[in-house]
Design an enzyme around this catalytic site. Structure first.
Site, PDB file in Angstrom:
ATOM      1  N   CYS A 112       0.883  -1.110  -0.049  1.00  0.00           N
ATOM      2  CA  CYS A 112       0.143   0.015  -0.228  1.00  0.00           C
ATOM      3  C   CYS A 112       0.816   1.318   0.057  1.00  0.00           C
ATOM      4  CB  CYS A 112      -0.777   0.045   1.173  1.00  0.00           C
ATOM      5  SG  CYS A 112      -2.058  -1.484   1.307  1.00  0.00           S
ATOM      6  N   HIS A 252      -3.217   6.682   3.207  1.00  0.00           N
ATOM      7  CA  HIS A 252      -3.573   5.502   2.453  1.00  0.00           C
ATOM      8  C   HIS A 252      -4.837   5.253   3.051  1.00  0.00           C
ATOM      9  CE1 HIS A 252      -4.218   1.577   1.392  1.00  0.00           C
ATOM     10  NE2 HIS A 252      -4.069   0.926   2.550  1.00  0.00           N
ATOM     11  N   ASN A 282     -10.188  -0.268   0.604  1.00  0.00           N
ATOM     12  CA  ASN A 282      -8.624  -0.182   0.481  1.00  0.00           C
ATOM     13  C   ASN A 282      -8.357  -0.792  -0.941  1.00  0.00           C
ATOM     14  OD1 ASN A 282      -6.033  -0.741   0.557  1.00  0.00           O
ATOM     15  ND2 ASN A 282      -6.127  -1.830   2.839  1.00  0.00           N
TER      16      ASN A 282
END
Length: 325
Positions: A112, A252, A282
């Site tokens: 990520c 994030h 996500n």
């Protein structure tokens, strides 16, 4: 000394919207349970588009928004943990589709944190080589590595891609400060995906143990809520900047509770954080560039604004950058 500035963003996410209600028919969960624990209401899931195709479409958008031609690009860096193939790289495949014949191309795997890692690497190459303009992309089709029977993970992730064009600059705006690091001792304990089978005639054990994303949520949460403030404070210290002068922090997009806790630790209003995970979930390396592209579409970022990008991910990895537009 050479500087590097961001000249445009673009993003692309699949049309297929999967709501929490839709997941109720797949796994034992509820919309209320998901929203309360994550803040996610829906996500985009590919109906057949691969990582290369998503990256290509996001790249086209970024090139258009940057008023750049394919021949202007000297470098393509793609961050992904869900490539269509082991080789050729996603970046090389995107280069071929775009026709960016002047560009070098390669992938980066930092989960990520991948987009910011890629941004840092690309900007360093622009500063240190004859490359003048780079296309930086985060693209993921995480739905291919999700265990759809595991309610603790399948509700979290989505598919998408975001891209940015950066170029050499002598102006004051651009990438002001960066930080990035990792701790491999934590990675095996908290977040793992897709171990490959050791398929050789000499292997003693060919058992494939992990096909899908596995995550220990409590450990990841504990790490994330501490690392975001650490990233922000390190960037502020490096640039001799005050958080009051930062218009937005773009984290994030993993979990709204993580962002809530990070805001409290930094003693700032949550409104300083840009959040869109309710719509996308996500999307790993794509989450920050998708958010940035949306912010520009909405007119939220103006010339002179300073923003901080902060990411964390499997590895464990973390990275951040302070940018003046």
């Amino acid at each position: 000394m050479k500087g590097v500035k961001v000249v445009g963003f673009g993003h692309y996410c699949p049309d297929n919207i999967v709501s929490n209600k839709d997941l109720e028919s797949i796994v034992e969960t509820t919309d209320e349970w998901i929203v309360k624990r994550t803040g996610i209401k829906e996500r985009r899931i590919s109906s057949g588009e691969g990582t290369v195709e998503l990256a290509y479409k996001a790249a086209l958008s970024a090139l258009k928004n940057s008023n750049c031609d394919k021949d202007d690009i000297d470098l393509i860096v793609v961050a992904t943990t869900s490539p269509d193939k082991i080789m050729p790289s996603t970046a090389c495949s995107v280069q071929g589709l775009l026709g960016c014949n002047n560009a070098a191309a390669f992938d980066i795997s930092a989960a990520c944190s991948g987009f910011i890692y890629s941004l840092i690497v690309a900007s360093s190459l622009i500063r240190g080589t004859d490359k003048k303009r780079a296309l930086v992309i985060g693209s993921e089709v995480l739905s291919r590595i999700i265990d759809w029977s595991d309610r603790s993970t399948c509700v979290l992730f989505g598919d998408g891609a975001g891209a940015a064009v950066i170029e050499i600059s002598n102006d004051e705006e651009g990438i002001i400060s960066t930080c990035f690091s990792s701790d491999g001792s934590l990675g095996k304990k908290s977040l793992v995906a897709g171990e490959l089978e050791l398929n050789t005639p000499f292997a003693k054990d060919k058992k494939l143990e992990k096909r899908y994303i596995e995550m220990k949520g409590a450990e990841v949460y504990k790490f994330a809520v501490s690392i975001i403030p650490q990233i922000v404070n390190e960037l502020l210290e490096k640039s001799n900047e005050d958080i009051k002068n930062i218009k937005y922090i773009v984290p994030h997009q993993a979990n709204s509770r993580i962002i809530d806790d990070a805001a409290r630790r930094l003693k700032v209003d949550k409104d300083k954080f840009y959040i869109n995970l309710d719509k996308y979930g996500n999307t790993s390396s794509a989450s920050i560039p998708v958010a940035l592209s949306e912010m520009f579409e909405k007119g939220l970022i103006k010339r002179g604004d300073k923003i901080i990008l902060a990411a964390f991910g499997g590895g464990l990895t973390w990275a951040g950058t302070l940018i003046k537009f």
